[in-house]
Scaffold this motif. Sequence first.
Motif, short mmCIF file in Angstrom:
data_model
loop_
_atom_site.label_atom_id
_atom_site.label_comp_id
_atom_site.label_asym_id
_atom_site.label_seq_id
_atom_site.Cartn_x
_atom_site.Cartn_y
_atom_site.Cartn_z
N ARG A 126 0.82 -1.21 0.00
CA ARG A 126 0.00 0.00 0.00
C ARG A 126 0.85 1.26 0.00
NH1 ARG A 126 -2.08 -0.42 6.31
NH2 ARG A 126 -0.03 -0.05 7.26
N GLY A 127 2.16 1.14 0.29
CA GLY A 127 3.01 2.31 0.39
C GLY A 127 3.84 2.58 -0.85
N VAL A 128 3.50 1.97 -2.00
CA VAL A 128 4.29 2.20 -3.21
C VAL A 128 3.98 3.59 -3.76
CG1 VAL A 128 4.39 -0.25 -3.74
CG2 VAL A 128 2.51 1.14 -4.64
N ASN A 129 4.91 4.08 -4.58
CA ASN A 129 4.78 5.41 -5.14
C ASN A 129 4.45 5.42 -6.62
OD1 ASN A 129 5.50 6.70 -2.65
ND2 ASN A 129 7.65 6.20 -3.07
N SER A 130 4.52 4.26 -7.27
CA SER A 130 4.24 4.22 -8.70
C SER A 130 3.78 2.83 -9.09
CB SER A 130 5.49 4.61 -9.51
OG SER A 130 6.53 3.67 -9.31
N GLU A 131 3.15 2.72 -10.24
CA GLU A 131 2.72 1.42 -10.74
C GLU A 131 3.92 0.53 -11.06
OE1 GLU A 131 0.00 1.63 -13.95
OE2 GLU A 131 -1.49 2.84 -12.87
N THR A 132 4.99 1.13 -11.56
CA THR A 132 6.19 0.35 -11.86
C THR A 132 6.74 -0.31 -10.61
OG1 THR A 132 6.73 1.88 -13.65
CG2 THR A 132 8.50 0.44 -12.84
N GLU A 133 6.75 0.42 -9.52
CA GLU A 133 7.23 -0.15 -8.27
C GLU A 133 6.34 -1.30 -7.81
OE1 GLU A 133 8.03 1.29 -3.63
OE2 GLU A 133 7.60 2.75 -5.22
N TYR A 134 5.03 -1.15 -7.96
CA TYR A 134 4.11 -2.20 -7.52
C TYR A 134 4.24 -3.44 -8.41
CZ TYR A 134 -0.08 -4.08 -5.28
OH TYR A 134 -0.95 -4.85 -4.56
N VAL A 135 4.43 -3.24 -9.68
CA VAL A 135 4.59 -4.38 -10.59
C VAL A 135 5.87 -5.15 -10.27
CG1 VAL A 135 5.00 -5.03 -13.00
CG2 VAL A 135 3.20 -3.38 -12.44
N GLN A 136 6.96 -4.44 -10.03
CA GLN A 136 8.20 -5.13 -9.66
C GLN A 136 8.08 -5.80 -8.29
OE1 GLN A 136 11.74 -2.79 -10.11
NE2 GLN A 136 11.16 -1.98 -12.11
N TYR A 137 7.29 -5.21 -7.43
CA TYR A 137 7.02 -5.81 -6.13
C TYR A 137 6.33 -7.17 -6.31
CZ TYR A 137 6.61 -5.01 -1.07
OH TYR A 137 6.75 -5.06 0.29
N ILE A 138 5.34 -7.20 -7.19
CA ILE A 138 4.62 -8.44 -7.46
C ILE A 138 5.54 -9.46 -8.13
CG2 ILE A 138 2.73 -9.45 -8.80
CD1 ILE A 138 1.13 -6.93 -8.30
N ALA A 167 -5.77 4.55 4.98
CA ALA A 167 -4.42 4.19 4.53
C ALA A 167 -4.49 3.61 3.11
CB ALA A 167 -3.78 3.19 5.49
N GLN A 168 -5.04 4.35 2.20
CA GLN A 168 -5.12 3.93 0.81
C GLN A 168 -3.87 4.39 0.06
OE1 GLN A 168 -7.29 1.97 -0.48
NE2 GLN A 168 -8.85 1.92 1.15
N SER A 169 -3.48 3.61 -0.92
CA SER A 169 -2.29 3.95 -1.69
C SER A 169 -2.57 5.07 -2.68
CB SER A 169 -1.81 2.69 -2.44
OG SER A 169 -0.72 3.00 -3.28
N LYS A 170 -1.51 5.76 -3.04
CA LYS A 170 -1.62 6.81 -4.05
C LYS A 170 -1.85 6.23 -5.44
CE LYS A 170 1.67 9.61 -1.43
NZ LYS A 170 2.99 10.32 -1.46
N VAL A 171 -1.52 4.96 -5.59
CA VAL A 171 -1.65 4.28 -6.88
C VAL A 171 -2.86 3.35 -6.80
CG1 VAL A 171 -0.43 2.85 -8.57
CG2 VAL A 171 0.85 4.39 -7.08
N ASN A 172 -3.49 3.10 -7.90
CA ASN A 172 -4.63 2.18 -7.94
C ASN A 172 -4.11 0.74 -7.88
OD1 ASN A 172 -7.09 0.97 -8.21
ND2 ASN A 172 -7.50 1.73 -10.29
N VAL A 173 -3.70 0.35 -6.67
CA VAL A 173 -3.09 -0.97 -6.50
C VAL A 173 -4.14 -2.08 -6.57
CG1 VAL A 173 -1.15 -0.09 -5.19
CG2 VAL A 173 -3.25 -0.72 -3.99
N ARG A 174 -5.41 -1.77 -6.30
CA ARG A 174 -6.45 -2.79 -6.38
C ARG A 174 -6.59 -3.29 -7.81
NH1 ARG A 174 -9.83 -3.28 -1.91
NH2 ARG A 174 -11.46 -4.16 -3.28
N ARG A 175 -6.51 -2.41 -8.75
CA ARG A 175 -6.61 -2.82 -10.15
C ARG A 175 -5.42 -3.69 -10.55
NH1 ARG A 175 -4.12 -1.03 -14.46
NH2 ARG A 175 -3.35 0.81 -13.34
N ILE A 176 -4.20 -3.29 -10.15
CA ILE A 176 -3.01 -4.07 -10.52
C ILE A 176 -3.03 -5.42 -9.81
CG2 ILE A 176 -0.50 -4.05 -10.56
CD1 ILE A 176 -0.59 -1.01 -10.44
N PHE A 177 -3.49 -5.45 -8.57
CA PHE A 177 -3.56 -6.72 -7.84
C PHE A 177 -4.54 -7.67 -8.52
CE2 PHE A 177 -4.92 -9.65 -4.58
CZ PHE A 177 -3.77 -9.90 -3.85
N ALA A 178 -5.70 -7.16 -8.91
CA ALA A 178 -6.70 -8.00 -9.57
C ALA A 178 -6.20 -8.49 -10.93
CB ALA A 178 -8.01 -7.23 -9.74
#
Length: 603
Positions: A126-138, A167-178
Amino acid sequence: MPGLTERRNSRLAPWLYSRAVVVNILRMLWASIMIWGEFGIYLWSVSFCKWPDSGLTSASHHGATHVLLISDPQIHKPSIFQDESSWSSLIKQLIYDVNLKKSWRFTKRLQPHVVFFLGDLLASGRGVNSETEYVQYIEKFTNSFPLGSNILAYYIPGNEDVGMGVAQSKVNVRRIFAENFGPFTQQVEIHDHTFVLLDAPGLVDEDYQRASVGVTYNQWSPLRGGTVEQLKKIKPSQKPLMLLSHIPLYRKDTASCGPLREKGNIHKGVGHGYQNTLGKETTNFLLESLRPSLVISGDNRDYCEHTHVLSSLGFDVPEVTVKSFSNTRHISNPGFQLLSLGDPPPLKSVSQQSFSTQTCLLPGHHDIYGRLYPMSILLTVALLFIFNAYRARRIRRFYIPQMSLTAPHDSSKKIVSPIRSGLDSAIWTPGTGALTADIRTPNMSSRPTFRSASRPATPLASSVLPVTTPLYNEEEEADDMYPAQYAQRATAYPESHEETWSHDHEPLEEIWHENSTSTTNWSKRTNYWKWSWSFNVGGRRVTVRVPTPSWSGLRDLVGLLDDRAGEDATFKHRGMVRSTLIDLASVGWTCLLLWSVVTWWTF
């Protein structure tokens, strides 16, 4: 100063206190300890985990489906996105990631058919700053938990994955997670059992909105595409239903969690981005609408067993909170849950059990890096200190001061040799030209005096000495303590006596019987070789001999590593404390190299 016999006995086995031997033994010991700490302890823990097929009925036991449940893997952020970049933080993360991968590698040896991940796949998604960071996290998570092609995997979100409340993320992480892990709330059929995967963070957010308007769930109009709307689409059936939720269901603070919990109970609590349990009304809504046969949850990190009693419905619902799969300060040992599924029983035989569950434990950081390795280091230091203390004592005990070969400056004092003084006072017999000298045994003056045998020689200053008399025999060096008749024993045999040889000097041609083909021969007449292989190579006979394994041979082999004279000199120069530290470093760098190889192989 020790006696001559004691000094000779001390030289019989110098390799016993050789530094090279001791250091190499400790290296091999540490290699065994590290292999156990990095692999053996995981294999040992998983070997005690058995699928609970025995808890199923006889009809359901055949062809059981094995389901593995993993909670809170808590993958850390990739290093390039971490704020801290100190060496200590990088080493801690490396150890964390390596142990997590090893835990999954050995857990997967149980060969499950289906795997459910119960949320908090990421430690701070939930604390990522960009979609790229979340994708690499996954991507880091999928690399840490690789699955075979024959294993089905399902994922439910956790509050650390997609956030919750404010405590929602700045990025739409729900969409990337799904997009990467599938729908948040879904229904899955496995072996005639229904699994409902619950979006617990989304349900908590909707529950706050419902409570803000003061209506019940029956009066509440579900949010479009929300969790409550999807739950109301699920209708109870005759199949056993398993509810999977990241957040545990409501219970009293005094409710016990059973004997397998390490400490405390699950208490109600709410904070920034988390909630310990679902609300009381939400829990009743889930149990009454779904009527599950079993509830499995996570998030709490520790294991917990609790039974929800529903007197209005007339049945009880057991809930199992799964241990965290990752290491955490809240628990000593991580773990996972095993679930065996059998054929559902007929409607008239509700007493039959179609599912059975079992918890399993994994070794924790504290077991390896808090007990095993520190205790091994202390034992190594103690052994090296005792060894070097023994070396220091041995060097002092067997030290022989160097004797001076020069005469003293005081010319008035003469060094008189007892043997030479006897020769100076010798009495010469003119008729035979032989020397008769009194040579007495030391400390035995009261015993009779022995005289040396006559030898055909005269003093150097005597006029009786012939010019042709040799003064030095190259084949026999004169020894004052060696009688001449023993030196002449080789010529005392009759002339007709033939020269003989012992078995130890027989020719090899008489010992080894070489054949035209490759054969194996057993030598019975020599102590040097026991086996031989003879064969022809390019028209020439080649014989390969294997020596007999023996303790003396092993001692000689180990003795090649021993340089006691050089070691003793170096040890005296360094001192005991410094030598102990150097020996510890010599053992430590090999262990560090082995650990680096293991880490590289794990990644």
